[in-house]
Motif scaffolding. Structure first.
Motif, PDB file in Angstrom:
ATOM      1  N   ALA A  98      26.324  14.389  -5.735  1.00 31.82           N
ATOM      2  CA  ALA A  98      27.480  13.434  -5.740  1.00 31.82           C
ATOM      3  C   ALA A  98      28.789  13.656  -4.755  1.00 31.82           C
ATOM      4  N   ALA A  99      29.014  14.888  -4.992  1.00 29.51           N
ATOM      5  CA  ALA A  99      30.171  15.379  -4.571  1.00 29.51           C
ATOM      6  C   ALA A  99      29.911  15.333  -2.946  1.00 29.51           C
ATOM      7  N   LYS A 100      28.889  15.787  -2.568  1.00 31.02           N
ATOM      8  CA  LYS A 100      28.601  16.060  -0.963  1.00 31.02           C
ATOM      9  C   LYS A 100      28.318  14.393  -0.401  1.00 31.02           C
ATOM     10  N   GLN A 101      27.806  13.749  -1.296  1.00 22.82           N
ATOM     11  CA  GLN A 101      27.783  12.376  -0.837  1.00 22.82           C
ATOM     12  C   GLN A 101      28.881  11.461  -0.608  1.00 22.82           C
ATOM     13  N   ALA A 102      29.706  11.927  -1.542  1.00 21.08           N
ATOM     14  CA  ALA A 102      31.050  11.304  -1.452  1.00 21.08           C
ATOM     15  C   ALA A 102      31.990  11.947  -0.308  1.00 21.08           C
ATOM     16  N   GLY A 103      31.514  12.826   0.169  1.00 16.90           N
ATOM     17  CA  GLY A 103      32.185  13.494   1.314  1.00 16.90           C
ATOM     18  C   GLY A 103      33.037  14.788   1.327  1.00 16.90           C
ATOM     19  N   VAL A 104      32.641  15.849   0.399  1.00 17.09           N
ATOM     20  CA  VAL A 104      33.198  16.848   0.121  1.00 17.09           C
ATOM     21  C   VAL A 104      33.198  17.920   1.134  1.00 17.09           C
ATOM     22  N   ASN A 105      34.049  18.557   1.411  1.00 11.13           N
ATOM     23  CA  ASN A 105      33.804  19.571   2.636  1.00 11.13           C
ATOM     24  C   ASN A 105      33.125  20.875   2.025  1.00 11.13           C
ATOM     25  N   ASN A 106      33.623  21.285   0.899  1.00 10.03           N
ATOM     26  CA  ASN A 106      32.899  22.279   0.145  1.00 10.03           C
ATOM     27  C   ASN A 106      33.178  22.305  -1.276  1.00 10.03           C
ATOM     28  N   TYR A 107      32.439  23.348  -1.928  1.00  7.71           N
ATOM     29  CA  TYR A 107      32.447  23.075  -3.347  1.00  7.71           C
ATOM     30  C   TYR A 107      32.383  24.513  -4.023  1.00  7.71           C
ATOM     31  N   ILE A 108      33.367  24.692  -4.855  1.00 10.04           N
ATOM     32  CA  ILE A 108      33.408  26.319  -5.595  1.00 10.04           C
ATOM     33  C   ILE A 108      33.090  25.834  -7.032  1.00 10.04           C
ATOM     34  N   VAL A 109      32.430  26.811  -7.547  1.00  6.97           N
ATOM     35  CA  VAL A 109      32.211  26.714  -9.290  1.00  6.97           C
ATOM     36  C   VAL A 109      32.746  27.639  -9.919  1.00  6.97           C
ATOM     37  N   LYS A 110      33.526  27.215 -10.962  1.00  8.13           N
ATOM     38  CA  LYS A 110      34.307  28.109 -11.752  1.00  8.13           C
ATOM     39  C   LYS A 110      33.469  28.743 -12.623  1.00  8.13           C
ATOM     40  N   PRO A 111      34.010  30.059 -13.101  1.00  5.25           N
ATOM     41  CA  PRO A 111      35.072  30.995 -12.449  1.00  5.25           C
ATOM     42  C   PRO A 111      34.696  31.440 -11.073  1.00  5.25           C
ATOM     43  N   PHE A 112      35.749  31.438 -10.074  1.00  4.22           N
ATOM     44  CA  PHE A 112      35.628  32.125  -9.233  1.00  4.22           C
ATOM     45  C   PHE A 112      36.422  33.200  -8.604  1.00  4.22           C
ATOM     46  N   ASN A 113      35.978  34.179  -7.466  1.00  7.87           N
ATOM     47  CA  ASN A 113      37.009  34.903  -7.034  1.00  7.87           C
ATOM     48  C   ASN A 113      37.669  34.481  -5.802  1.00  7.87           C
ATOM     49  N   ALA A 114      38.859  35.533  -5.546  1.00  4.47           N
ATOM     50  CA  ALA A 114      39.784  35.381  -4.180  1.00  4.47           C
ATOM     51  C   ALA A 114      38.720  35.021  -2.894  1.00  4.47           C
TER      52      ALA A 114
ATOM     53  N   ARG B 124      48.749  44.572  -5.048  1.00  4.42           N
ATOM     54  CA  ARG B 124      48.219  43.292  -4.917  1.00  4.42           C
ATOM     55  C   ARG B 124      46.506  43.126  -5.311  1.00  4.42           C
ATOM     56  N   ASP B 125      45.805  44.184  -5.218  1.00  2.00           N
ATOM     57  CA  ASP B 125      44.581  44.018  -5.676  1.00  2.00           C
ATOM     58  C   ASP B 125      44.412  43.805  -7.018  1.00  2.00           C
ATOM     59  N   ILE B 126      45.185  44.572  -7.741  1.00  2.00           N
ATOM     60  CA  ILE B 126      45.264  44.534  -9.135  1.00  2.00           C
ATOM     61  C   ILE B 126      45.654  43.057  -9.746  1.00  2.00           C
ATOM     62  N   ALA B 127      46.746  42.583  -8.840  1.00  2.06           N
ATOM     63  CA  ALA B 127      47.157  41.247  -9.321  1.00  2.06           C
ATOM     64  C   ALA B 127      46.079  40.191  -9.099  1.00  2.06           C
ATOM     65  N   THR B 128      45.196  40.537  -8.140  1.00  4.56           N
ATOM     66  CA  THR B 128      44.230  39.407  -7.847  1.00  4.56           C
ATOM     67  C   THR B 128      43.364  39.420  -9.068  1.00  4.56           C
ATOM     68  N   ASN B 129      42.733  40.669  -9.126  1.00  9.13           N
ATOM     69  CA  ASN B 129      42.042  40.764 -10.403  1.00  9.13           C
ATOM     70  C   ASN B 129      42.382  40.250 -11.611  1.00  9.13           C
ATOM     71  N   ILE B 130      43.423  40.125 -12.058  1.00  5.77           N
ATOM     72  CA  ILE B 130      44.175  39.384 -13.145  1.00  5.77           C
ATOM     73  C   ILE B 130      44.312  37.795 -12.889  1.00  5.77           C
ATOM     74  N   TYR B 131      44.589  37.477 -11.657  1.00 10.88           N
ATOM     75  CA  TYR B 131      44.672  36.000 -11.470  1.00 10.88           C
ATOM     76  C   TYR B 131      43.030  35.408 -11.652  1.00 10.88           C
ATOM     77  N   GLU B 132      42.060  36.286 -11.261  1.00  6.80           N
ATOM     78  CA  GLU B 132      40.688  35.885 -11.235  1.00  6.80           C
ATOM     79  C   GLU B 132      40.393  35.811 -12.765  1.00  6.80           C
ATOM     80  N   ALA B 133      40.501  36.964 -13.514  1.00  2.00           N
ATOM     81  CA  ALA B 133      40.202  36.924 -14.845  1.00  2.00           C
ATOM     82  C   ALA B 133      40.743  35.938 -15.710  1.00  2.00           C
ATOM     83  N   SER B 134      42.067  35.383 -15.388  1.00  5.04           N
ATOM     84  CA  SER B 134      43.019  34.447 -16.137  1.00  5.04           C
ATOM     85  C   SER B 134      42.165  33.088 -16.409  1.00  5.04           C
ATOM     86  N   SER B 135      41.275  32.763 -15.242  1.00  7.71           N
ATOM     87  CA  SER B 135      40.647  31.753 -15.248  1.00  7.71           C
ATOM     88  C   SER B 135      39.682  31.381 -16.392  1.00  7.71           C
ATOM     89  N   PHE B 136      39.553  32.512 -17.387  1.00  6.70           N
ATOM     90  CA  PHE B 136      38.899  32.134 -18.410  1.00  6.70           C
ATOM     91  C   PHE B 136      39.431  31.156 -19.526  1.00  6.70           C
TER      92      PHE B 136
END
Lengths: 128, 211
Positions: A98-114, B124-136
């Motif tokens: 649905a998101a793709k059909q609506a025109g989303v550019n990308n999709y990230i599922v939570k929880p995600f990392n940097a 900064r890496d430690i902070a990034t880990n905390i940011y990521e984990a906080s999404s719980f």
């Protein structure tokens, strides 16, 4: 073309904690100009009033969801090309479709990392 | 034995004719007991078995009716807001905890700017880990919202069951929750359990299939 890290990014999420997390991760990636909204309606007002280079939006919000926001953005002549990344816990196939059909550019599922955030942003706005 | 079964079916059909598709439990018990009472005189083994089973069925229905009738829907209704308050308190506590973690991570990030590059990068890496984990906190909050909705639904259905056990007509089934303002409301599922939703890699593959 090099990515302009001074661009404004709009983060949309009804959880203040998530706004704070995404904002901090964006700052670590070098994007310091981050604005936020806690629902789709407010986000749409901000997008229509301001100038943003990217929207990173949650899906499940009231009164306007992220999917509705995406559809409004794509239907708006001035905003229709706005890069839009959905960041959500909704991980069913029908949601992604649905998101793709609506025109989303990308999709990230939570929880995600940097790292995931950086890769998806790069695919949408270019390598940085 | 076929005659007994036919008597029972006829009696139930008669009840349905009188009362429609919804027959109070007390009527079912009475009908079953009436059929049991007709099984008199010289009974074959199978008829005795049938009589035993019907008597057991009548007892089971009556016990169930009593147990359901003993449920105090008012009591449940008074407990439910309390349960919701408890869950809201969990959300508030996790939000506060996540805020504390994030505050500490932000301090680390600020500190990293004042240190030489290698040490700053470690912080900064430690902070990034905390940011990521906080999404719980986001995920647990959404899961708790789903639990609250489920509890509300159970409360409604128990209330309806108690109503029926008291001999009253059943209240109408609740309408399927749909947000008339959002045609995509059916897409709101919340976080999935492990193995039920798509992973990021699966989502990436799905998106790529559109290209």
């Amino acid at each position: 073309m090099a990515v302009d890290k001074a661009m404004s990014i709009l983060v949309v999420d009804d959880y203040q904690t998530m706004i704070r997390i995404v904002t901090n991760l964006l700052k670590q990636l070098g994007f310091n100009n981050v604005d936020f909204a806690t629902d789709g309606s407010t986000a749409l007002e901000k997008l229509r009033a301001g100038k943003y280079g990217l929207v990173i939006s949650d899906w499940n919000m009231e009164p306007m969801t992220g999917l509705q926001l995406l559809k409004e953005v794509r239907a708006d002549e001035r905003l229709k090309d706005m890069p839009f990344i959905m960041v959500t816990a909704e991980s069913k196939t029908e949601n992604v479709v649905a998101a793709k059909q609506a025109g989303v550019n990308n999709y990230i599922v939570k929880p995600f990392n940097a790292d995931t955030l950086k890769k998806k942003m790069s695919s949408v706005i270019g390598e940085f | 034995m076929a005659e007994v079964a036919q008597v029972l079916v006829s009696r139930l059909d008669a009840l349905r004719g009188e009362m429609g598709d919804t027959v109070p439990m007390a009527e079912l018990v009475a009908a079953t007991e009436q059929v049991v009472a007709t099984l008199e005189g010289d009974l074959s083994g199978s008829e005795l078995g049938m009589r035993r089973e019907l008597a057991e069925l009548a007892r089971f229905i009556e016990d169930t009716r009593r147990e359901v009738a003993a449920i105090r829907s008012d009591d449940i209704r008074s407990r439910l807001p309390q349960a919701k308050d408890e869950l809201d308190a969990v959300v508030a506590a996790t939000e506060q905890a996540a805020g504390t973690f994030l505050g500490a991570a932000e301090q680390l990030t600020d500190l990293a700017e004042k240190l030489e590059a290698a040490t700053g990068d470690i912080l900064r890496d430690i902070a990034t880990n905390i940011y990521e984990a906080s999404s719980f906190q986001d995920i647990t909050g959404q899961r708790i919202s789903k639990v609250i909705k489920a509890i509300r639904h159970i409360e409604e259905r128990i209330g309806a069951l108690a109503h029926i056990a008291d001999g009253a007509a059943p209240p109408p089934a609740p309408a399927v929750e749909e947000d008339e303002g959002d045609p995509d409301a059916k897409l709101l599922h919340g976080p999935q359990l492990d193995g039920q939703g798509n992973s990021q890699a699966e989502i990436d593959a799905l998106l790529a299939s559109f290209d």
